[in-house]
Design a protein around this motif. Structure first.
Motif, PDB file in Angstrom:
ATOM      1  N   GLU A  38      52.172  42.687  34.602  1.00  0.00           N
ATOM      2  CA  GLU A  38      52.213  43.278  33.261  1.00  0.00           C
ATOM      3  C   GLU A  38      50.841  43.804  32.870  1.00  0.00           C
ATOM      4  O   GLU A  38      50.704  44.929  32.396  1.00  0.00           O
ATOM      5  N   ALA A  39      49.819  42.990  33.102  1.00  0.00           N
ATOM      6  CA  ALA A  39      48.470  43.412  32.717  1.00  0.00           C
ATOM      7  C   ALA A  39      47.978  44.575  33.576  1.00  0.00           C
ATOM      8  O   ALA A  39      47.525  45.603  33.064  1.00  0.00           O
ATOM      9  N   MET A  40      48.091  44.426  34.897  1.00  0.00           N
ATOM     10  CA  MET A  40      47.476  45.405  35.783  1.00  0.00           C
ATOM     11  C   MET A  40      48.245  46.722  35.808  1.00  0.00           C
ATOM     12  O   MET A  40      47.652  47.804  35.796  1.00  0.00           O
ATOM     13  N   MET A  63      47.708  48.726  32.652  1.00  0.00           N
ATOM     14  CA  MET A  63      46.476  49.521  32.759  1.00  0.00           C
ATOM     15  C   MET A  63      46.665  50.708  33.698  1.00  0.00           C
ATOM     16  O   MET A  63      46.195  51.817  33.418  1.00  0.00           O
ATOM     17  N   ARG A 102      48.383  53.478  31.912  1.00  0.00           N
ATOM     18  CA  ARG A 102      47.459  54.151  30.997  1.00  0.00           C
ATOM     19  C   ARG A 102      46.562  55.128  31.760  1.00  0.00           C
ATOM     20  O   ARG A 102      46.405  56.290  31.368  1.00  0.00           O
ATOM     21  N   LEU A 103      45.979  54.647  32.840  1.00  0.00           N
ATOM     22  CA  LEU A 103      45.076  55.501  33.612  1.00  0.00           C
ATOM     23  C   LEU A 103      45.835  56.650  34.253  1.00  0.00           C
ATOM     24  O   LEU A 103      45.314  57.771  34.351  1.00  0.00           O
ATOM     25  N   LEU A 107      42.000  49.053  41.976  1.00  0.00           N
ATOM     26  CA  LEU A 107      43.259  48.640  41.351  1.00  0.00           C
ATOM     27  C   LEU A 107      44.421  48.907  42.299  1.00  0.00           C
ATOM     28  O   LEU A 107      45.318  48.068  42.466  1.00  0.00           O
ATOM     29  N   GLU A 112      51.127  52.611  28.596  1.00  0.00           N
ATOM     30  CA  GLU A 112      50.802  51.203  28.838  1.00  0.00           C
ATOM     31  C   GLU A 112      51.789  50.288  28.120  1.00  0.00           C
ATOM     32  O   GLU A 112      52.314  49.334  28.712  1.00  0.00           O
ATOM     33  N   ARG A 152      54.320  47.744  30.137  1.00  0.00           N
ATOM     34  CA  ARG A 152      54.288  46.293  29.898  1.00  0.00           C
ATOM     35  C   ARG A 152      55.651  45.803  29.430  1.00  0.00           C
ATOM     36  O   ARG A 152      56.125  44.752  29.870  1.00  0.00           O
ATOM     37  N   GLU A 207      35.225  50.915  37.976  1.00  0.00           N
ATOM     38  CA  GLU A 207      36.590  50.511  38.325  1.00  0.00           C
ATOM     39  C   GLU A 207      36.810  49.026  38.057  1.00  0.00           C
ATOM     40  O   GLU A 207      37.857  48.613  37.549  1.00  0.00           O
ATOM     41  N   GLN A 254      37.386  48.282  34.447  1.00  0.00           N
ATOM     42  CA  GLN A 254      38.749  48.607  34.012  1.00  0.00           C
ATOM     43  C   GLN A 254      39.728  47.504  34.381  1.00  0.00           C
ATOM     44  O   GLN A 254      40.589  47.121  33.590  1.00  0.00           O
ATOM     45  N   ILE A 255      39.569  46.987  35.609  1.00  0.00           N
ATOM     46  CA  ILE A 255      40.478  45.935  36.048  1.00  0.00           C
ATOM     47  C   ILE A 255      40.250  44.662  35.250  1.00  0.00           C
ATOM     48  O   ILE A 255      41.189  43.986  34.834  1.00  0.00           O
ATOM     49  N   ALA A 296      41.952  44.733  31.865  1.00  0.00           N
ATOM     50  CA  ALA A 296      43.381  44.421  31.879  1.00  0.00           C
ATOM     51  C   ALA A 296      43.625  42.939  32.144  1.00  0.00           C
ATOM     52  O   ALA A 296      44.351  42.267  31.401  1.00  0.00           O
ATOM     53  N   MET A 297      42.989  42.408  33.188  1.00  0.00           N
ATOM     54  CA  MET A 297      43.321  41.052  33.613  1.00  0.00           C
ATOM     55  C   MET A 297      42.759  40.002  32.669  1.00  0.00           C
ATOM     56  O   MET A 297      43.425  39.021  32.343  1.00  0.00           O
ATOM     57  N   MET A 307      44.701  39.811  29.433  1.00  0.00           N
ATOM     58  CA  MET A 307      45.875  38.949  29.597  1.00  0.00           C
ATOM     59  C   MET A 307      45.462  37.489  29.653  1.00  0.00           C
ATOM     60  O   MET A 307      46.122  36.622  29.058  1.00  0.00           O
ATOM     61  N   GLU A 338      43.581  38.942  23.012  1.00  0.00           N
ATOM     62  CA  GLU A 338      43.622  39.982  24.039  1.00  0.00           C
ATOM     63  C   GLU A 338      42.899  41.240  23.564  1.00  0.00           C
ATOM     64  O   GLU A 338      42.080  41.812  24.297  1.00  0.00           O
ATOM     65  N   ARG A 363      39.520  42.685  25.423  1.00  0.00           N
ATOM     66  CA  ARG A 363      39.473  44.038  25.984  1.00  0.00           C
ATOM     67  C   ARG A 363      38.358  44.842  25.340  1.00  0.00           C
ATOM     68  O   ARG A 363      37.624  45.567  26.032  1.00  0.00           O
TER      69      ARG A 363
END
Lengths: 234, 234
Positions: A93-95, A98, A101-102, A156, A203, A207, B87, B90-91, B94-95, B98, B203, B207
DNA sequence: AACTCCCAAATTGTCAACAATTGGATGTAA
DNA sequence: TTACATCCAATTGTTGACAATTTGGGAGTT
């Protein structure tokens, strides 16, 4: 187009590489039962390679999370766990949120078009072929992979396609959740948002889609017996 | 309390394990320059182990993303790349977003209390010790690790602490971003949200915090020369 | 019958020699 | 001088044998 072709494309130039790919495929296709202990001498003999090469391949399987290993004791195929599956959905869900979105931000026009055609093809294709359990064609996975790749975030992509999605397939084979009409609609909404370049919405929708998939899986799991799940000892 | 103590706690029972931990530490502490090629015979001789054990250790380093390897050519320490660093941010956004949400839901009262004390301690401690480049004490990392662990999602914890955070430290050593008062305030807001068990807000704030950290890092990077970044050939 | 101790067989970890591949140096021809 | 082919040293991949560890069972004692 096939999932494998992009995420695992390199030819096996090394014996250990070939063993890794063979074993990985075997585990993902159900050729090796979940939870089974791996006997190094036995497997090495079966494939006609030395134990050294096999051990290197097992090491790579460990990093794909398909195998667990303990020093001086040995390696075994991962076993089925509902809790683990739920954990994986949370991470996805989180990754993938994202990633969507990207993707809305970074996909080329060509990639957007490919995605639209992919979804259109799936809409008109035969809705269910229950026993299509080879690695190549899974409409749901194809869609998700396409979005992930569209994020243009190399790390990612690797984390999802190489590591996490091996687990997704492992569970999918033993769960066989099919591909519901609801999921198809959710996919279409995501593609619409990406087409509009609305990353925020993409996004949110991704999710939501993954949460919904998790709930569907959970519902299905509650109606299955341990034997159906392929839970073995030994 | 120390980051390492929980994420990498197991004693090295095997030679390959010990080599892995030693090399990992050496890379993260800057003992081996970024981008340098690894010579198997040389390293094996230096540490007094066989090439086989060393190769297994290198395999593990590859999975921590600290080393890249090409068949028949060899392994080399990863090199510094601004794009890769972005990068990673960005990851993490997201992670860890969460993770913060889950932490607000799942942390025990005791864990929340520990987190509050951690942040209070950092608030009152000496603001800057510029050359504190050992692996043990980094207030920012301690905070993030505490939240991640609070998520109670074992796989999420492993993916972040074992894999991604090795990279974070790799870059941090060579960037030395310090610990700004702004980051401290952002941390406090996140802890407040977790204390209120407001996962949604936790969250959002996490972020925001990571995006802000990314911007700060980017700003700093634009004022650094390649030499300062430790970019070497060879 | 239950428990402990000990040993043997099987399994995993480690090593050093051998085979295969790469990259550069050397030499030759256009 | 440049481009290309060839060879050689160094490096990586692979293997089979040896050492260390675990596991399972059996003898013996309580």
């Amino acid at each position: 187009m096939a999932f494998r072709s992009v995420c695992q494309s390199q030819e096996p130039v090394t014996i250990a590489d070939r063993m890794f790919q063979d074993l990985r495929r075997s585990i993902l296709e159900g050729g090796m039962p979940a939870g089974k202990k791996i006997s190094e001498p036995e497997l090495a003999a079966a494939y006609g390679v030395s134990r050294g090469s096999l051990r290197e391949a097992i090491g790579k399987l460990e990093n794909c999370n398909l195998v667990t290993r303990r020093p001086n004791i040995g390696a075994r195929i991962i076993s089925f766990s509902i809790d683990q599956l739920m954990e994986i959905y949370q991470i996805r869900e989180a990754m993938e949120g994202m990633a969507a979105r990207l993707a809305a931000q970074n996909m080329t026009e060509q990639e957007v078009q490919n995605l639209q055609e992919l979804i259109k093809r799936q809409k008109s294709s035969t809705p269910e072929q229950p026993e299509n359990n080879n690695l190549k064609h899974d409409p749901d996975l194809d869609f998700h992979f396409c979005v992930i790749k569209g994020s243009q975030n190399e790390r990612l992509i690797r984390m999802l396609c190489q590591d996490l999605y091996d687990l997704v397939r492992f569970y999918r084979l033993r769960l066989n959740p099919g591909f519901t009409p609801k999921a198809q609609i959710e996919h279409e909404l995501i593609v619409d948002a990406i087409t509009r370049r609305d990353g925020e919405m993409a996004e949110v929708l991704m999710r939501h889609h993954i949460r919904a998939s998790r709930d569907r899986a959970k519902l299905q799991l509650e109606n299955m017996t341990p034997e159906e799940l392929g839970v073995h000892e030994k």
